[in-house]
Motif scaffolding. Structure first.
Motif, PDB file in Angstrom:
ATOM      1  N   GLY A 101      39.386  44.759  35.930  1.00 50.71           N
ATOM      2  CA  GLY A 101      40.302  45.038  36.650  1.00 50.71           C
ATOM      3  C   GLY A 101      41.017  46.617  36.631  1.00 50.71           C
ATOM      4  N   ARG A 103      37.129  42.420  45.341  1.00 51.49           N
ATOM      5  CA  ARG A 103      37.689  42.060  46.846  1.00 51.49           C
ATOM      6  C   ARG A 103      37.513  40.964  47.603  1.00 51.49           C
ATOM      7  NH1 ARG A 103      36.678  47.885  47.480  1.00 51.49           N
ATOM      8  NH2 ARG A 103      38.344  49.166  46.899  1.00 51.49           N
ATOM      9  N   ASN A 153      36.400  47.599  38.687  1.00 58.36           N
ATOM     10  CA  ASN A 153      37.167  46.722  39.425  1.00 58.36           C
ATOM     11  C   ASN A 153      36.570  45.343  38.884  1.00 58.36           C
ATOM     12  OD1 ASN A 153      39.300  46.101  40.761  1.00 58.36           O
ATOM     13  ND2 ASN A 153      38.490  46.466  42.587  1.00 58.36           N
ATOM     14  N   ALA A 165      45.718  39.381  37.411  1.00 56.06           N
ATOM     15  CA  ALA A 165      44.664  39.724  38.521  1.00 56.06           C
ATOM     16  C   ALA A 165      45.394  39.554  39.935  1.00 56.06           C
ATOM     17  CB  ALA A 165      43.621  38.723  38.595  1.00 56.06           C
ATOM     18  N   LYS A 166      46.353  38.701  39.993  1.00 53.39           N
ATOM     19  CA  LYS A 166      46.966  38.548  41.268  1.00 53.39           C
ATOM     20  C   LYS A 166      47.963  39.736  41.501  1.00 53.39           C
ATOM     21  CE  LYS A 166      47.689  33.495  41.503  1.00 53.39           C
ATOM     22  NZ  LYS A 166      48.300  32.411  41.536  1.00 53.39           N
ATOM     23  N   ASN A 167      48.611  40.355  40.527  1.00 55.89           N
ATOM     24  CA  ASN A 167      49.369  41.333  40.481  1.00 55.89           C
ATOM     25  C   ASN A 167      48.680  42.750  40.338  1.00 55.89           C
ATOM     26  OD1 ASN A 167      51.813  39.948  40.888  1.00 55.89           O
ATOM     27  ND2 ASN A 167      51.672  39.086  38.671  1.00 55.89           N
ATOM     28  N   LYS A 168      47.300  42.603  40.586  1.00 58.13           N
ATOM     29  CA  LYS A 168      46.476  43.705  40.631  1.00 58.13           C
ATOM     30  C   LYS A 168      46.479  44.814  39.431  1.00 58.13           C
ATOM     31  CE  LYS A 168      45.972  43.900  45.366  1.00 58.13           C
ATOM     32  NZ  LYS A 168      45.160  42.918  45.475  1.00 58.13           N
ATOM     33  N   ARG A 169      46.888  43.939  38.174  1.00 59.01           N
ATOM     34  CA  ARG A 169      46.826  44.589  36.759  1.00 59.01           C
ATOM     35  C   ARG A 169      45.695  44.300  35.994  1.00 59.01           C
ATOM     36  NH1 ARG A 169      51.770  41.449  35.307  1.00 59.01           N
ATOM     37  NH2 ARG A 169      50.758  41.379  33.166  1.00 59.01           N
TER      38      ARG A 169
END
Length: 162
Positions: free
Chosen positions: A158, A58, A37, A125-129
């Motif tokens: 990530g 997180r 992450n 990063a915002k789109n969790k990619r």
């Protein structure tokens, strides 16, 4: 006479100018690795030692560049580890291989960690990619070593192995 006075003043001012150095005398001049992450590693030239920066992804605000004080923020942990052999192939690897014997582990006690993302990487990063982050260490103090400045540019993070 004015030319001599002007020249003397110019020499005095030039001699007193301060320049910011981004050079730091340390052994971490090898490759950079990112995984998970948010964990980044900067290796020594011989790949037997590294500095790692682990960030609780997180808990960070990916909306903007961030700076964290080591020892005052539970969000970030910086470690230095030294091994009896090369460790580069063991980092971020799903397949556990025999690690060389650990000779040293130090946790940084103070310093600053800066995290920077470009606009494009921020969207990822915002789109969790998976995305690329730049990590900058400033005045990081370990028990037996101080790193004035260490720049890790565009490290891929990530993602989770598996």
């Amino acid at each position: 006479m004015n030319k001599i006075l002007f020249l003397a003043l110019f020499i005095i001012i030039s001699a007193c100018s301060v320049t910011k150095s981004t050079k730091s005398s340390h052994q971490f001049t090898g490759g950079s690795v990112g995984c998970g992450n948010f964990i980044v590693y900067k290796l020594s030239e011989d790949n037997t030692e590294y500095v790692s920066v682990a960030v609780n992804a997180r808990s960070i605000d990916v909306e903007s560049d961030q700076a964290y004080a080591i020892g005052k923020a539970d969000i970030v942990e910086v470690k230095r580890k030294k091994y009896a052999g090369k460790v580069d192939a063991s980092l971020c690897n799903d397949v556990m291989i025999d690690m060389p014997k650990e000779e040293l582990e130090e946790v940084a006690t103070s310093g600053i960690v800066e995290l920077k993302l470009s606009k494009e990487e921020l969207e990822k990063a915002k789109n969790k990619r998976p995305y690329r982050a730049t990590v900058i260490l400033k005045n990081v103090i370990f028990g037996s070593l101080t790193i004035d400045y260490l720049y890790l540019e565009n490290i891929y993070v990530g993602w989770l192995p598996g």
